[in-house]
Write a protein that holds these residues in place. Sequence first.
Motif, PDB file in Angstrom:
ATOM      1  N   LEU A   1      -1.069  -1.729  -4.021  1.00 24.57           N
ATOM      2  CA  LEU A   1      -2.391  -1.416  -4.878  1.00 24.57           C
ATOM      3  C   LEU A   1      -3.146  -2.716  -5.643  1.00 24.57           C
ATOM      4  O   LEU A   1      -2.721  -3.570  -5.709  1.00 24.57           O
ATOM      5  CB  LEU A   1      -2.227  -0.510  -6.028  1.00 24.57           C
ATOM      6  CG  LEU A   1      -1.502   0.886  -5.407  1.00 24.57           C
ATOM      7  CD1 LEU A   1      -0.923   1.744  -6.723  1.00 24.57           C
ATOM      8  CD2 LEU A   1      -2.477   1.813  -4.768  1.00 24.57           C
TER       9      LEU A   1
ATOM     10  N   SER B   1     -11.151   4.216  -3.570  1.00 30.55           N
ATOM     11  CA  SER B   1      -9.652   4.407  -3.999  1.00 30.55           C
ATOM     12  C   SER B   1      -9.450   5.766  -4.018  1.00 30.55           C
ATOM     13  O   SER B   1      -7.966   6.202  -3.727  1.00 30.55           O
ATOM     14  CB  SER B   1      -9.567   3.835  -5.345  1.00 30.55           C
ATOM     15  OG  SER B   1      -9.619   2.374  -5.452  1.00 30.55           O
ATOM     16  N   THR B   2     -10.144   6.860  -4.096  1.00 32.36           N
ATOM     17  CA  THR B   2      -9.654   8.255  -4.059  1.00 32.36           C
ATOM     18  C   THR B   2      -9.345   8.568  -2.660  1.00 32.36           C
ATOM     19  O   THR B   2      -8.164   9.277  -2.323  1.00 32.36           O
ATOM     20  CB  THR B   2     -11.013   9.102  -4.519  1.00 32.36           C
ATOM     21  OG1 THR B   2     -11.073   8.797  -6.082  1.00 32.36           O
ATOM     22  CG2 THR B   2     -10.445  10.342  -4.357  1.00 32.36           C
TER      23      THR B   2
ATOM     24  N   ASP C   1      -5.471  -1.813  -1.148  1.00 31.00           N
ATOM     25  CA  ASP C   1      -6.567  -1.664  -2.087  1.00 31.00           C
ATOM     26  C   ASP C   1      -6.980  -2.919  -2.425  1.00 31.00           C
ATOM     27  O   ASP C   1      -6.356  -3.924  -3.460  1.00 31.00           O
ATOM     28  CB  ASP C   1      -6.260  -0.826  -3.442  1.00 31.00           C
ATOM     29  CG  ASP C   1      -7.612  -0.391  -4.138  1.00 31.00           C
ATOM     30  OD1 ASP C   1      -8.747  -0.593  -3.529  1.00 31.00           O
ATOM     31  OD2 ASP C   1      -7.436   0.079  -5.339  1.00 31.00           O
TER      32      ASP C   1
ATOM     33  N   ARG D   1      -5.994   7.413  -1.903  1.00 28.12           N
ATOM     34  CA  ARG D   1      -4.947   8.181  -2.646  1.00 28.12           C
ATOM     35  C   ARG D   1      -4.594   9.379  -2.019  1.00 28.12           C
ATOM     36  O   ARG D   1      -3.330   9.913  -1.962  1.00 28.12           O
ATOM     37  CB  ARG D   1      -5.392   8.389  -4.055  1.00 28.12           C
ATOM     38  CG  ARG D   1      -5.312   7.477  -4.967  1.00 28.12           C
ATOM     39  CD  ARG D   1      -5.761   7.824  -6.454  1.00 28.12           C
ATOM     40  NE  ARG D   1      -5.888   6.711  -7.368  1.00 28.12           N
ATOM     41  CZ  ARG D   1      -7.171   6.222  -7.751  1.00 28.12           C
ATOM     42  NH1 ARG D   1      -8.094   6.842  -7.572  1.00 28.12           N
ATOM     43  NH2 ARG D   1      -7.093   5.251  -8.630  1.00 28.12           N
ATOM     44  N   CYS D   2      -5.427   9.768  -1.275  1.00 27.82           N
ATOM     45  CA  CYS D   2      -5.323  10.936  -0.183  1.00 27.82           C
ATOM     46  C   CYS D   2      -4.473  10.727   0.809  1.00 27.82           C
ATOM     47  O   CYS D   2      -3.655  11.434   1.321  1.00 27.82           O
ATOM     48  CB  CYS D   2      -6.713  11.716   0.127  1.00 27.82           C
ATOM     49  SG  CYS D   2      -7.818  12.469  -1.088  1.00 27.82           S
TER      50      CYS D   2
ATOM     51  N   TYR E   1      -2.262   8.207   1.130  1.00 31.80           N
ATOM     52  CA  TYR E   1      -1.187   8.004   0.981  1.00 31.80           C
ATOM     53  C   TYR E   1      -0.179   8.934   0.181  1.00 31.80           C
ATOM     54  O   TYR E   1       0.784   8.677  -0.443  1.00 31.80           O
ATOM     55  CB  TYR E   1      -0.725   6.576   0.318  1.00 31.80           C
ATOM     56  CG  TYR E   1      -1.252   6.341  -0.874  1.00 31.80           C
ATOM     57  CD1 TYR E   1      -0.569   6.519  -2.175  1.00 31.80           C
ATOM     58  CD2 TYR E   1      -2.557   5.343  -1.156  1.00 31.80           C
ATOM     59  CE1 TYR E   1      -1.175   6.292  -3.442  1.00 31.80           C
ATOM     60  CE2 TYR E   1      -2.743   5.139  -2.301  1.00 31.80           C
ATOM     61  CZ  TYR E   1      -2.313   5.481  -3.437  1.00 31.80           C
ATOM     62  OH  TYR E   1      -2.752   5.243  -4.786  1.00 31.80           O
TER      63      TYR E   1
ATOM     64  N   VAL F   1       2.270   1.090   0.556  1.00 32.74           N
ATOM     65  CA  VAL F   1       1.003   0.796  -0.229  1.00 32.74           C
ATOM     66  C   VAL F   1       0.951  -0.225  -1.100  1.00 32.74           C
ATOM     67  O   VAL F   1       1.859  -0.788  -1.682  1.00 32.74           O
ATOM     68  CB  VAL F   1       0.777   2.342  -0.927  1.00 32.74           C
ATOM     69  CG1 VAL F   1      -0.578   2.225  -1.849  1.00 32.74           C
ATOM     70  CG2 VAL F   1       0.920   3.588  -0.264  1.00 32.74           C
TER      71      VAL F   1
ATOM     72  N   HIS G   1      -0.929  10.823  -2.672  1.00 33.12           N
ATOM     73  CA  HIS G   1      -0.870  10.890  -3.927  1.00 33.12           C
ATOM     74  C   HIS G   1      -1.859  12.088  -4.219  1.00 33.12           C
ATOM     75  O   HIS G   1      -1.393  12.822  -5.439  1.00 33.12           O
ATOM     76  CB  HIS G   1      -1.516   9.669  -4.655  1.00 33.12           C
ATOM     77  CG  HIS G   1      -1.490   9.600  -6.007  1.00 33.12           C
ATOM     78  ND1 HIS G   1      -0.230   9.309  -6.837  1.00 33.12           N
ATOM     79  CD2 HIS G   1      -2.501   9.492  -6.856  1.00 33.12           C
ATOM     80  CE1 HIS G   1      -0.557   9.422  -8.041  1.00 33.12           C
ATOM     81  NE2 HIS G   1      -2.069   9.544  -8.043  1.00 33.12           N
ATOM     82  N   HIS G   2      -2.910  12.245  -3.962  1.00 33.09           N
ATOM     83  CA  HIS G   2      -3.807  13.359  -3.853  1.00 33.09           C
ATOM     84  C   HIS G   2      -3.808  14.382  -2.846  1.00 33.09           C
ATOM     85  O   HIS G   2      -4.068  13.830  -1.607  1.00 33.09           O
ATOM     86  CB  HIS G   2      -5.320  12.981  -4.104  1.00 33.09           C
ATOM     87  CG  HIS G   2      -5.762  12.123  -5.448  1.00 33.09           C
ATOM     88  ND1 HIS G   2      -5.143  12.345  -6.616  1.00 33.09           N
ATOM     89  CD2 HIS G   2      -6.559  11.309  -5.674  1.00 33.09           C
ATOM     90  CE1 HIS G   2      -5.464  11.603  -7.374  1.00 33.09           C
ATOM     91  NE2 HIS G   2      -6.505  10.958  -6.972  1.00 33.09           N
TER      92      HIS G   2
END
Length: 262
Positions: A87, A47-48, A168, A51-52, A54, A85, A56-57
Amino acid sequence: MSGPAAITAEGISWGPSAGRPIIENVGFDIPAGTVTAIVGPNGAGKSTLLRCLYRHHRPIAGTILLDGRDIWSVGARAVARKVAVVLQETPTDFPFTVREVVETGRTPHQAGPFSWKAPDRLKVEEALDRFELTALADRAFAFLSGGEKQRVMLARAIVQEPGLIILDEPTNHLDIRHQLEILRDLRRLDATVIATMHDLNLAAAIADGVLVLQGGKMLGFGPPDMVLTPELVRRAFEVETTVDRHPHDGRPRFSFHLPGRG
């Protein structure tokens, strides 16, 4: 819509601080129009990594290129026009109907709240029909089942007309029939698809490529029958596996047992 997007990760690392990376030095090239499954045990960093991808991170090291451009060099709205995205967990307090949630997928393409056109409304109705949501269109999103909510969010992503769809656990909460339908629809989309999955059999059934994470590091990336070997599955998941071929499509099929047990 400009068509499926290619995405490249070059040495991606992210964590709450430079000394505590959750993912480290992850790199790959995903061609436009393909389906990629990201697999790994709980806590592997799946999940991390999403997030990169899309935006987010922001990675603490490395670069993510979408059609050759660093995603942090363009505006958020421009990325939203190309990346959708879905989730695993969705908000439960949306004060919207099903149709209104699906309509929000058109937001990145709208000049303002009063700029709706007939083609926009047609896309929404087509998505509602595609995911068997027409009868639920005026129902409050908050009162849907988990599987129904998942289908709404998938319809919302389709309406966005992205070049890249990031999911996800897209089959979470879905019964077997809807799992198979979602997998079929993902293969048919005119978009690049990246999805995290727990089920290796589903990953092998849908994906052109599989990326395996363990402890935040990439153990392998490539076609399912080349990457998901008994040795790599043992290393990533600490289980023994027997691999054969599915009788219908010839793709890898797995059965598992704990080490030392039959």
